[in-house]
Design an enzyme around this catalytic site. Sequence first.
Site, short mmCIF file in Angstrom:
data_model
loop_
_atom_site.label_atom_id
_atom_site.label_comp_id
_atom_site.label_asym_id
_atom_site.label_seq_id
_atom_site.Cartn_x
_atom_site.Cartn_y
_atom_site.Cartn_z
N GLU A 77 35.14 33.20 34.24
CA GLU A 77 33.87 33.40 33.54
C GLU A 77 33.25 34.73 33.98
O GLU A 77 33.07 34.98 35.16
CB GLU A 77 32.91 32.25 33.87
CG GLU A 77 33.40 30.87 33.42
CD GLU A 77 33.38 30.67 31.90
OE1 GLU A 77 32.80 31.53 31.19
OE2 GLU A 77 33.93 29.67 31.44
N CYS A 141 27.80 23.99 35.30
CA CYS A 141 28.66 25.11 35.70
C CYS A 141 27.93 26.43 35.49
O CYS A 141 27.82 27.25 36.40
CB CYS A 141 29.95 25.10 34.90
SG CYS A 141 31.05 23.74 35.34
#
Length: 201
Positions: A77, A141
């Site tokens: 990410e 998250c």
Amino acid sequence: SLAGFGPFGEHAVNASWIAVQELEKLGLRDDVDLHVYEVPVEYQTVQRLIPALWKKHSPQLVVHVGVSGMATTVTLEKCGHNVGYKGLDNCRFCPGSQCCVEGGPECIDSVIDMDAVCRRVSALGLDVTVTISKDAGRYLCDFTYYTSLYQSRGRSAFVHVPPLGKPYSAEQLGRALQAIIEEMLDVLEHSEDKINCQHEH
């Protein structure tokens, strides 16, 4: 520091925590001091825990690992998002403001060049596919990642793993994490060397 998440929803066993424990068994290179945490899927705990981890260890890097039921690859990410948190956590809570840090920037990028990490790990020929994402999903998250990026001025990373067996085993995920984190540290150290050189001249 390395943090995986505890169980939530249909994930009675959270692949991220299993993968982190596998990595702990494998270890990292000798000069790395590894601290491992299991993070509860609770907004308020995250808001308390992340600053406490930074204060306690002042780590070079914090890598968060989360599970995504939609993921079929190991996903790096690039950034965390501040706004849009509507999903209830394990305590049936969600932030009233629906954001991580009131008045914080909408998006914070990791200082680590995830494209470079992805290229380098892919070149190792592991039996795991690594991809890149700019959307960590606006749940715990993403919330944790943003909180950590904000706290560390970008010295954090987030890796999403698929559920166990879909398609990777715990061992495969552990080995992939080991390779990813070693490359991240390498990329981070090289970018810091460059920054230091610029300061000296």
